[in-house]
Design a protein around this motif. Structure first.
Motif, short mmCIF file in Angstrom:
data_model
loop_
_atom_site.label_atom_id
_atom_site.label_comp_id
_atom_site.label_asym_id
_atom_site.label_seq_id
_atom_site.Cartn_x
_atom_site.Cartn_y
_atom_site.Cartn_z
N VAL A 126 49.58 36.20 38.01
CA VAL A 126 49.88 37.64 37.91
C VAL A 126 51.17 37.86 37.13
O VAL A 126 51.24 38.71 36.23
N LEU A 127 52.21 37.09 37.44
CA LEU A 127 53.48 37.23 36.74
C LEU A 127 53.36 36.84 35.26
O LEU A 127 54.01 37.44 34.39
N ASN A 128 52.51 35.86 34.97
CA ASN A 128 52.31 35.46 33.58
C ASN A 128 51.63 36.55 32.76
O ASN A 128 51.70 36.55 31.53
N PHE A 129 50.96 37.46 33.42
CA PHE A 129 50.34 38.61 32.75
C PHE A 129 51.32 39.77 32.61
O PHE A 129 51.41 40.41 31.56
N LEU A 130 52.09 40.02 33.67
CA LEU A 130 52.94 41.22 33.71
C LEU A 130 54.26 41.06 32.97
O LEU A 130 54.70 41.98 32.25
N LEU A 131 54.94 39.92 33.12
CA LEU A 131 56.31 39.81 32.62
C LEU A 131 56.43 39.83 31.10
O LEU A 131 57.40 40.38 30.57
N PRO A 132 55.49 39.23 30.33
CA PRO A 132 55.61 39.34 28.88
C PRO A 132 55.64 40.79 28.38
O PRO A 132 56.20 41.06 27.31
N GLN A 133 55.06 41.72 29.14
CA GLN A 133 55.11 43.12 28.76
C GLN A 133 56.54 43.65 28.80
O GLN A 133 56.85 44.68 28.19
N HIS A 134 57.43 42.95 29.51
CA HIS A 134 58.83 43.34 29.62
C HIS A 134 59.74 42.34 28.89
O HIS A 134 60.93 42.26 29.18
N HIS A 135 59.14 41.60 27.95
CA HIS A 135 59.88 40.66 27.10
C HIS A 135 60.54 39.55 27.90
O HIS A 135 61.61 39.05 27.55
N ILE A 136 59.90 39.15 29.01
CA ILE A 136 60.36 38.04 29.83
C ILE A 136 59.36 36.90 29.69
O ILE A 136 58.16 37.10 29.87
N LEU A 137 59.86 35.71 29.35
CA LEU A 137 59.00 34.55 29.19
C LEU A 137 58.79 33.88 30.55
O LEU A 137 59.73 33.35 31.14
N PRO A 138 57.56 33.91 31.09
CA PRO A 138 57.28 33.19 32.34
C PRO A 138 57.06 31.71 32.02
O PRO A 138 56.42 31.37 31.02
N MET A 139 57.60 30.83 32.86
CA MET A 139 57.58 29.40 32.55
C MET A 139 57.19 28.57 33.76
O MET A 139 57.67 28.81 34.87
N HIS A 140 56.35 27.57 33.54
CA HIS A 140 56.03 26.58 34.55
C HIS A 140 57.05 25.46 34.42
O HIS A 140 56.84 24.47 33.71
N CYS A 141 58.19 25.63 35.07
CA CYS A 141 59.30 24.70 34.88
C CYS A 141 60.21 24.71 36.10
O CYS A 141 60.17 25.64 36.91
N ALA A 142 61.03 23.68 36.21
CA ALA A 142 62.12 23.65 37.18
C ALA A 142 63.40 24.03 36.45
O ALA A 142 63.46 24.00 35.20
N ALA A 143 64.44 24.38 37.22
CA ALA A 143 65.71 24.75 36.60
C ALA A 143 66.87 24.42 37.54
O ALA A 143 66.74 24.54 38.76
N ASN A 144 67.97 23.99 36.96
CA ASN A 144 69.19 23.81 37.73
C ASN A 144 70.39 24.13 36.85
O ASN A 144 70.24 24.41 35.66
#
Length: 532
Positions: free
Chosen positions: A203-221
């Motif tokens: 769902v987020l992978n569909f919605l967030l690009p509409q707001h110029h946010i790149l959704p990512m399957h990743c970890a972060a620290n």
């Protein structure tokens, strides 16, 4: 109906057909959920008082049984195919009615939650489950608000309900259906908890690009100085393990968004793959195994309640879910700055890719779209030798839009910000699986630490033939001969043959993106050559 009185207040379920007199438990604490799960026979406690469950027939996701409603909102925007399978409104509504009727005869558990640590991107959820353990999973994995007045999305999970494919339009009795118009996720026939979190990720992978946010399957620290690093990788490549670094603060282990000024976690917890888990190799994950966490599909040592992390007789996909605050140095709120370093993790079972290499902009785009790792012999029926796996953007199964949309967004980020991109092989060296050896986790940690600290920035590099990857000539804490995979093979011609085979697989996969607007992307990929 569709409402329940809880602690003196009336809760509107948001599902008018539900709440017809059955027992409804709202926003129970983890302790109460565990107590009910034990009373209902949903699981058992380990010797560490951690709840463990078997998810039944399904011990992993079933991508071929994930559907999206095709309607005016989605028919011209979704990347339809074997990943996003269309289903009609009549079929969805009929199955929805059956699931609701089924749950009206059951005790249900209701939880309000959120996703996205960045407030401006936040999405609110109401999770309605048939089991206490699925509700505990939702508590662990999603953000935990004090109160939500009117949740935007509803998730309904009924693992005991089985569809009739001949009548209900499904492939088999289990299903996940996403309705973007009604904002409903409907899950049935599977007790695997990961279907809940990955449906929300879709769902987020569909919605967030509409707001110029790149959704990512990743970890972060992030480090002590605030520098953010992100780790892309498919299951088994070390994404969770390498991001859980005691010297850095964990932002999250699996799903993030990259906005104008930040990287933020979608979730409020972690869902770690724990095959072979030890306190020595992965201390933070090991010590997150405490009351309130949830173990899935593990086996015990004989005549005990002690988990045997090496016994994978039920499944290799044994899991542990826990809230993010179970990691001692987790960031709260789970937000970091724009990344300085990006790591693409691959477990190369062919043993031909270097343990670490620096990518230029075009190579970064290429390996992002490739999303490569390799399955090893014996992990699945019918696999007798390493098998290449290409999952676009390191998350093809969760992409409702065409992969090139996400690649274009990454390209824009790479053009805008000054950062380093690294390809890291956490797989084999000295030969393919069965002949070579798995690269030591301590060596991989040392290479990533050196990259993060800038110690590899000025080190001389040499180019790896066929793949044209730039390999550092030296790295602290790592034997120099290990850095170039050619040096680790006893027979350089066997290396050449295997490398050319893998290069051919890369080129075949890349051919589907020849029309990609980012230019001649395939020209930067591996090309077959002779070593001489």
């Amino acid at each position: 109906m569709g409402q329940v009185t809880n602690k003196g207040t009336t809760l509107q379920l948001g599902v008018p057909e539900l709440g017809q007199g059955q027992e409804i438990h709202y926003q129970l604490s983890p302790q109460d959920l565990i107590k009910m799960a034990l009373e209902r026979g949903e699981g058992h406690l380990t010797d560490c008082n951690v709840l463990t469950i078997d998810t039944g027939e399904f011990t992993g996701r079933s991508p071929k049984d994930r559907y999206i409603l095709s309607d005016a909102l989605t028919k011209d925007t979704i990347w339809w195919g074997d990943i996003n399978i269309p289903i009609g409104t009549v079929v969805f509504n009929a199955l929805y009615t059956k699931v609701i009727a089924y749950l009206n005869n059951k005790t249900i558990f209701v939880r309000d939650a959120m996703v996205c640590a960045e407030k401006s991107s936040r999405l609110t959820l109401r999770v309605i489950t048939e089991t206490a353990t699925q509700n505990l999973f939702a508590y662990n994995l999603f953000l935990r608000p004090d109160e939500i007045a009117d949740p935007e999305w509803t998730i309904i999970s009924a693992p005991g309900f089985k569809a009739d494919p001949a009548v209900d339009g499904t492939r088999q009795h289990n299903f996940v259906m996403i309705n973007f118009t009604s904002k409903v996720i409907l899950i049935g026939g599977t007790g695997y908890t990961g279907e809940i979190k990955k449906a929300v990720f879709t769902v987020l992978n569909f919605l967030l690009p509409q707001h110029h946010i790149l959704p990512m399957h990743c970890a972060a620290n992030k480090g002590a100085g605030g520098d953010t690093a992100i780790f892309f990788g498919l299951s088994g490549t070390g994404k969770t393990t390498l991001s859980a670094d005691p010297d850095r603060q964990l932002i999250g282990d699996d799903e993030h968004g990259w906005s104008e000024n930040s990287v933020f976690n979608f979730e409020g917890g972690c869902y770690a793959k724990i095959a072979g888990l030890t306190a020595e190799k992965e201390p933070q994950i090991y010590h997150a195994m405490q009351p309130g966490a949830l173990l899935e599909n593990v086996c015990f040592h004989p005549l005990s309640k002690t988990v045997d992390f090496d016994n994978l007789s039920k499944t290799e996909n044994i899991r542990l879910s826990y809230p993010l605050h179970y990691i001692s140095n987790a960031v709260c709120p789970a937000i970091g700055d724009v990344p300085r370093n990006i790591f693409f993790l691959t477990a190369d079972a062919f043993g031909v890719l270097p343990p670490i290499s620096k990518l230029n902009r075009q190579q970064a785009m290429y390996y992002f779209l490739s999303g490569y790792t390799a399955k090893i012999a014996g992990t699945e029926c019918g696999i007798n030798e390493p098998e290449a796996t290409f999952s676009a953007c390191f998350g093809r199964a969760f992409l409702p839009l065409h992969p090139t949309k996400y690649a274009e967004m990454l390209g824009e980020k790479l053009d805008k910000y000054s950062l380093n991109v690294w390809l890291v092989n956490t797989g084999w060296t000295g030969g393919s699986y069965g002949t070579g050896q798995r690269i030591k986790l301590s060596y991989t940690r040392a290479m990533i630490k050196a990259a993060l600290n800038g110690q590899l920035d000025s080190v001389p590099r040499q180019k790896l033939p066929i793949f044209d990857l730039m390999i550092p000539a030296w790295c602290p804490g790592v034997p120099s001969n290990l850095l170039n995979p050619i040096n680790t093979w006893a027979d350089p011609y066997s290396y050449e043959e295997t490398a050319n085979h893998l290069a051919q697989l890369f080129r075949k996969n890349c051919s589907q993106y020849k029309g990609f607007s980012d230019g001649m992307l395939c020209s930067v990929g591996p090309a077959a050559v002779t070593l001489g």
